[in-house]
Each structure stands twice: as structure tokens, then as C-alpha cells.
Enzyme design. Structure first.
Site, PDB file in Angstrom:
ATOM      1  N   ASP A  87       0.857  -1.185   0.000  1.00 56.77           N
ATOM      2  CA  ASP A  87       0.000   0.000   0.000  1.00 56.77           C
ATOM      3  C   ASP A  87       0.892   1.234   0.000  1.00 56.77           C
ATOM      4  O   ASP A  87       2.077   1.186   0.363  1.00 56.77           O
ATOM      5  CB  ASP A  87      -0.958   0.001   1.187  1.00 56.77           C
ATOM      6  CG  ASP A  87      -0.246   0.106   2.530  1.00 56.77           C
ATOM      7  OD1 ASP A  87       0.833  -0.517   2.677  1.00 56.77           O
ATOM      8  OD2 ASP A  87      -0.765   0.780   3.440  1.00 56.77           O
ATOM      9  N   GLU A 152       0.145  -1.092   5.762  1.00 53.84           N
ATOM     10  CA  GLU A 152       1.225  -0.543   6.604  1.00 53.84           C
ATOM     11  C   GLU A 152       1.045   0.947   6.830  1.00 53.84           C
ATOM     12  O   GLU A 152       1.304   1.447   7.935  1.00 53.84           O
ATOM     13  CB  GLU A 152       2.580  -0.823   5.944  1.00 53.84           C
ATOM     14  CG  GLU A 152       3.785  -0.486   6.816  1.00 53.84           C
ATOM     15  CD  GLU A 152       4.276   0.949   6.679  1.00 53.84           C
ATOM     16  OE1 GLU A 152       5.136   1.353   7.485  1.00 53.84           O
ATOM     17  OE2 GLU A 152       3.804   1.682   5.767  1.00 53.84           O
TER      18      GLU A 152
END
Length: 398
Positions: A87, A152
Site C-alpha cells: 500500500d 502498513e
């Protein structure tokens, strides 16, 4: 470097175009968080894993947060985990980008795009290192897991924490792919988000002395907090990380301009050093609240922990760290461990007392910025380093 390692590095050089092409492909899959949809990146990763004959599983949380765990020699011990996130933060104002944020354009040896460094630039070489080991017929004396993970950038609850809590990750050693210019980082600051709430008494703005303004009391407290922490932090240092820090990120209070505010909230971001704790931070804050109340008895403030991420620190004498530094020496990279400037998913493993390092290509100062890029040569170098680190930390069977 022995003959087998030289063979692996030569194979990486021969696969240069495939490695960089794969990175361009996953940079081209938008995975901004929010919303954190990593499914497009996962499809590209799974295709590469299938062509590399590396077994894998995918794990989907909340319909869009998808992660992968691929393992070579599953079930063999010890287990080395390569973890990095797929991400990214949002693009921001696209007009500030010279190259398209999902273009993967290469100019003057730099590959551009959101996530090119943070941290798809680590994901691609981790996966390609696994493929190289397979192609070269390297038999590891243990298992290697490669874990491109979601979420994350929003704390990891729907990514690595979910995989740990459900028993999908049980490593003995961990490499976190983050932007360290291919140096070995063994320490990072932790993060604490606190919400302060101040309470007052409402009144009409024409007679404010009839009330107690919660906004004014909050401002008074925050000024004292800033003054106290700035003085205390001046002498508080860790040899590898940036200094302790704090930021007042949000403040909100009152209901209307002509009403004395009876409540005000402020959100406070505190970055703690590896030797600091959540408990110690709360004690320090409460001590300053008490001092504020001594100076002004009308100050009434509660504090609530919104989020906590532990700091990371692995001892430099840890054998895994020394092995990683030995790999650095092969490439003329700094032979001493460094600290990491930001926070990472490594904290989850460090809390479990698992030897954890951070290693990946890219300049950390470029994270989250427009025109994010990664040097192509560092990506190729990282692929070699990951492969050699797996061979040396697990050992090989001749």
C-alpha cells in the site's frame, strides 16, 4: 563471495530487465491508502510467483486489503521472513508530479511513481530474489517466506498484524523492506497518538467571565507541554535514531463563535526513542498536566491513547545483524548499522523479540513526496543482497 553466490549475482544481472519491468508493473497498480485496495498489486505479484514456481497464499481483509505469503521450503526451520508493504500514501496534488504517479517512467536511471521507493522498490527485489534462488537451484537449509502486505500506511491492523494474530507468520528472523539506501537499519522510533480533552463551562460570548473557555485552557496547556518537552528532549538521544519528537496535529473545540466553548480536543503525535515506553510517556504527560493545573486550577484535561506502535531495536551483536552487515561489505556499503527515520511494520516482530532488520533501496527523504523515485541500480543491488542474505542466514545444502 563464493562461487555459488557469484552465480546468483550473475543471474540477477541477466534478469535485470525482468526485475525492473516487474517493479514498473506493480508501481502501475494504484494502491493508495486510504482506501488501501491492494488487489491489483496482488494479482501482478501472484502472476510472478506462479511463473517462478513459488507456492503462495493470499489473505483478504475487509474486501480490499489483500496480502500475500509465499514460501520456499515451507515447513522447514528456521524461517526467514522478507516483509514489505504494497500500500502507499495518496498521490496528493497530481500537478506537482513531473512524471505520472503510476507511470513507472525511467529517466536518468531513476524509476518514478508513487510507491516506487516506499515500498514497492523493496517488494519487487524480494520476490525476484526468491525467483533467482529457484532458477539457480539453491537449496536453502530452512524456509524463506516473502510477504507483500497491505495496510502498513494506516498502522498494519489489516495487514501484518492480522497475519501474526491468525498464525500465518511465525518467523525466526525478519527483513523489513523499507527505504534505507540498502544499509542495515536496526532501530526506529515508536509512535504514540494521544487525544487531550479539556473541559470548561459554557456561557454567552458577551459575558465570557461567566464561563470557562475550554479552548483557552487547552491552548494554555499545549503551550506548557511544548515548552516542557522541548527542554526535556534537548538531552534525550539515541545513537541511531532521530531525536524524540512531537506534533500537535489536530485541534477542535466549541460549537459557535458567540458561545464560550465547554470542550476542546487536540490530537498529539509523539515519537518515542527505543528506550522510551508508553507508560513513561503517559507519566510524563500527566506530570505536565498536573503542573498546568497547579498554575491554573480551572484547567481540567483528560488524556486518551488513540494508537501505539512500539519502537524497534535489534542488538548490533545479534548474529543475524552481523550476517547482514557481511552482505553489505560485499557491495561496499556501510559496514555499521544505522537507524531508520520513519516507523515500519518491523515493530510487530521486534515486540515479539524476533531479530528484525530493515533493508531496502531508495532515499528515505523521498517517501510520501511528489515525484517519488528510486535509483534503478539500487533495486538490482537489493535483489542481490536479499538473495545472499537468505543463503547466508539460512545456509545452503550442497
Amino acid at each position: 563471495m563464493n562461487a555459488l553466490e557469484e552465480k546468483v549475482c550473475h543471474c540477477v544481472d541477466e534478469m535485470r530487465e525482468e526485475i525492473i519491468g516487474f517493479l514498473q508493473e506493480i508501481v502501475g497498480q494504484a494502491s493508495c491508502n486510504p482506501p488501501g485496495d491492494t488487489r491489483g498489486v496482488v494479482r501482478a505479484i501472484c502472476s510472478k510467483l506462479e511463473s517462478s514456481q513459488i507456492p503462495y497464499e493470499t489473505f483478504l481483509v475487509d474486501e480490499v486489503h489483500e496480502s500475500v505469503v509465499a514460501t520456499i521450503n515451507a515447513g522447514q526451520s528456521p524461517n526467514l521472513l522478507f516483509n514489505s508493504h504494497i500500500d502507499t500514501v495518496p498521490v496528493g496534488e497530481e500537478s506537482r508530479w513531473t512524471h505520472g504517479p503510476f507511470s513507472g517512467d525511467i529517466v536518468d536511471g531513476r524509476l518514478y511513481g508513487r510507491g516506487s521507493a516506499d515500498a514497492k522498490g523493496s517488494v519487487a527485489p524480494m520476490i525476484m530474489a526468491g525467483k533467482v534462488l529457484q532458477l539457480c537451484g539453491i537449496q536453502l537449509n530452512g524456509s524463506l517466506s516473502i510477504n507483500p502486505v497491505a495496510d502498513e500506511e494506516m498502522g498494519g491492523a489489516k495487514g501484518v498484524k492480522h497475519l501474526i494474530d491468525t498464525g500465518k507468520l511465525k518467523p525466526d528472523m525478519v527483513v523489513i523492506g523499507e527505504i534505507t539506501t540498502n544499509e542495515i537499519a536496526i532501530a526506529e522510533k515508536g509512535i504514540i497518538w494521544l487525544e487531550f480533552t479539556s473541559y470548561g463551562r459554557t456561557a454567552h460570548a458577551s459575558t465570557p467571565w461567566d464561563g470557562v473557555n475550554a479552548i483557552s485552557k487547552m491552548v494554555k496547556f499545549l503551550y506548557l507541554l511544548e515548552e516542557e518537552l522541548t527542554e526535556r528532549f534537548a538531552a534525550r538521544r539515541h545513537p541511531l535514531t532521530p531525536p524524540p519528537s512531537f506534533n500537535f496535529g489536530m485541534i477542535k473545540g466549541g460549537v459557535k463563535a458567540n458561545v464560550v466553548a465547554d470542550q476542546c480536543k487536540a490530537v498529539f503525535d509523539r515519537r518515542i526513542l527505543p528506550f522510551e515506553t508508553l507508560e513513561g510517556t503517559l507519566d510524563e504527560v500527566n506530570e505536565i498536566i498536573a503542573k498546568a493545573q497547579q498554575e491554573d486550577p480551572e484547567i481540567k484535561i483528560d488524556v486518551k491513547v488513540l494508537d501505539y506502535g512500539a519502537p524497534l531495536e535489534t542488538a548490533p551483536e545479534e548474529p543475524f545483524v552481523q550476517t547482514a552487515l557481511g552482505v553489505c561489505r560485499e557491495f561496499g556499503i556501510k559496514n555499521e548499522p544505522v537507524g531508520y527515520q520513519q516507523a515500519s511494520d518491523g515493530r510487530f516482530f521486534s515486540e515479539m523479540k524476533i531479530p528484525t532488520i530493515l533493508l531496502g533501496p531508495g532515499d528515505p527523504s523521498l517517501a510520501h513526496s511528489p515525484n517519488e523515485f528510486i535509483p534503478v541500480e539500487q533495486v538490482i543491488q537489493a535483489t542481490k543482497m536479499y538473495a545472499l542474505l537468505a543463503m547466508r542466514s539460512l545456509g545452503t545444502i550442497s
